[in-house]
Design a protein around this motif. Sequence first.
Motif, mmCIF file in Angstrom:
data_model
loop_
_atom_site.group_PDB
_atom_site.id
_atom_site.type_symbol
_atom_site.label_atom_id
_atom_site.label_comp_id
_atom_site.label_asym_id
_atom_site.label_seq_id
_atom_site.Cartn_x
_atom_site.Cartn_y
_atom_site.Cartn_z
ATOM 1 N N THR A 134 0.834 -1.207 0.000
ATOM 2 C CA THR A 134 0.000 0.000 0.000
ATOM 3 C C THR A 134 0.865 1.252 0.000
ATOM 4 N N SER A 135 1.946 1.238 0.794
ATOM 5 C CA SER A 135 2.855 2.385 0.849
ATOM 6 C C SER A 135 3.514 2.630 -0.505
ATOM 7 N N LEU A 136 3.938 1.562 -1.165
ATOM 8 C CA LEU A 136 4.560 1.709 -2.485
ATOM 9 C C LEU A 136 3.569 2.248 -3.506
ATOM 10 N N MET A 137 2.318 1.794 -3.422
ATOM 11 C CA MET A 137 1.298 2.299 -4.347
ATOM 12 C C MET A 137 1.038 3.777 -4.109
ATOM 13 N N ASN A 138 0.999 4.205 -2.829
ATOM 14 C CA ASN A 138 0.795 5.622 -2.533
ATOM 15 C C ASN A 138 1.960 6.463 -3.037
ATOM 16 N N ALA A 148 3.864 5.729 -5.551
ATOM 17 C CA ALA A 148 3.758 5.774 -7.018
ATOM 18 C C ALA A 148 2.739 6.813 -7.453
ATOM 19 N N ARG A 149 1.602 6.880 -6.741
ATOM 20 C CA ARG A 149 0.594 7.892 -7.085
ATOM 21 C C ARG A 149 1.127 9.302 -6.833
ATOM 22 N N ASN A 150 1.879 9.473 -5.743
ATOM 23 C CA ASN A 150 2.413 10.797 -5.433
ATOM 24 C C ASN A 150 3.458 11.244 -6.441
ATOM 25 N N LEU A 151 4.083 10.282 -7.127
ATOM 26 C CA LEU A 151 5.120 10.619 -8.113
ATOM 27 C C LEU A 151 4.577 10.653 -9.540
ATOM 28 N N ALA A 166 -8.770 18.821 -12.979
ATOM 29 C CA ALA A 166 -7.608 17.965 -12.765
ATOM 30 C C ALA A 166 -7.143 18.001 -11.320
ATOM 31 N N SER A 167 -7.231 19.170 -10.702
ATOM 32 C CA SER A 167 -6.832 19.282 -9.303
ATOM 33 C C SER A 167 -7.752 18.486 -8.392
ATOM 34 N N GLN A 168 -9.044 18.544 -8.664
ATOM 35 C CA GLN A 168 -9.998 17.823 -7.826
ATOM 36 C C GLN A 168 -9.882 16.314 -7.988
ATOM 37 N N SER A 169 -9.457 15.855 -9.155
ATOM 38 C CA SER A 169 -9.343 14.416 -9.393
ATOM 39 C C SER A 169 -7.898 13.933 -9.319
ATOM 40 N N ALA A 170 -7.017 14.742 -8.762
ATOM 41 C CA ALA A 170 -5.604 14.357 -8.667
ATOM 42 C C ALA A 170 -5.450 13.120 -7.790
ATOM 43 N N THR A 171 -4.609 12.189 -8.236
ATOM 44 C CA THR A 171 -4.411 10.938 -7.505
ATOM 45 C C THR A 171 -3.220 10.993 -6.566
ATOM 46 N N GLY A 172 -2.440 12.037 -6.614
ATOM 47 C CA GLY A 172 -1.264 12.109 -5.759
ATOM 48 C C GLY A 172 -0.830 13.547 -5.527
ATOM 49 N N ALA A 173 0.157 13.698 -4.662
ATOM 50 C CA ALA A 173 0.627 15.024 -4.291
ATOM 51 C C ALA A 173 1.237 15.765 -5.474
#
Length: 238
Positions: free
Chosen positions: A68-72, A74-77, A174-181
Amino acid sequence: MKTCFTRSAAAVLIAVLAASGPITAAPAAAQLGGIVHDPRNYSQNILTAARTLEQINNQIKQLQNQATSLMNEARNLTGLPISTLGTLQAQVDQTRQLLGEAQRIAYDVTSVQQSFGNRYKGSALAAPQAAMVANAEARWNDSVGAFEDAMKVQAGIVANMGGTRASITTLVGASQSATGALQAAQAGNQILAVQSQQLSDLAAAISAQGRAQMLDAARAAAAEAEGRERFRRFRQGN
């Protein structure tokens, strides 16, 4: 008769017990079908199996948390899949082009100094009659051209408003549907770029309008100065 029967039964029971050997206590482990079953050993095995299963479950949970941490991460990057910077740059370039097309007196310090020295002050206001007429016409053309330039810049900014609104709508979505930081940060940066473009257009409009107003005010001041010079010449009979 009854007493004799009782004695005989007792004698038979004693004889049977004597023939079967001495009486011993029952063993703790039961023997079933040739297999010895030890209850204490069985309980220990069950406890060991339960502890092993608990350790396996904990390891599975740790692996799930790491996944889960790796997936998060990946989304943040993950970068934002859209970009409106090209559109914004084109709008800024269009506004700059309109400012660069300024007629007669450009947005340049040297050009302003030269033009004012030739038509708006000093010897230009005390030139011969023909030169005064030519300078007055040149100043009028400066003012008309400046007002036209201001209107062109304003028209270009109004034309940019449609594209700016579309860019803001796209970026907010796009900001509202952003999947990561990273996606959220990039969307925010592009929204700031849109605001900067709007401020740039506003500054251009103010500059163009101010240029037109200043040139018109300078034309009026030069016309007043020329009027006094003509009156002076009239009184002197020149």
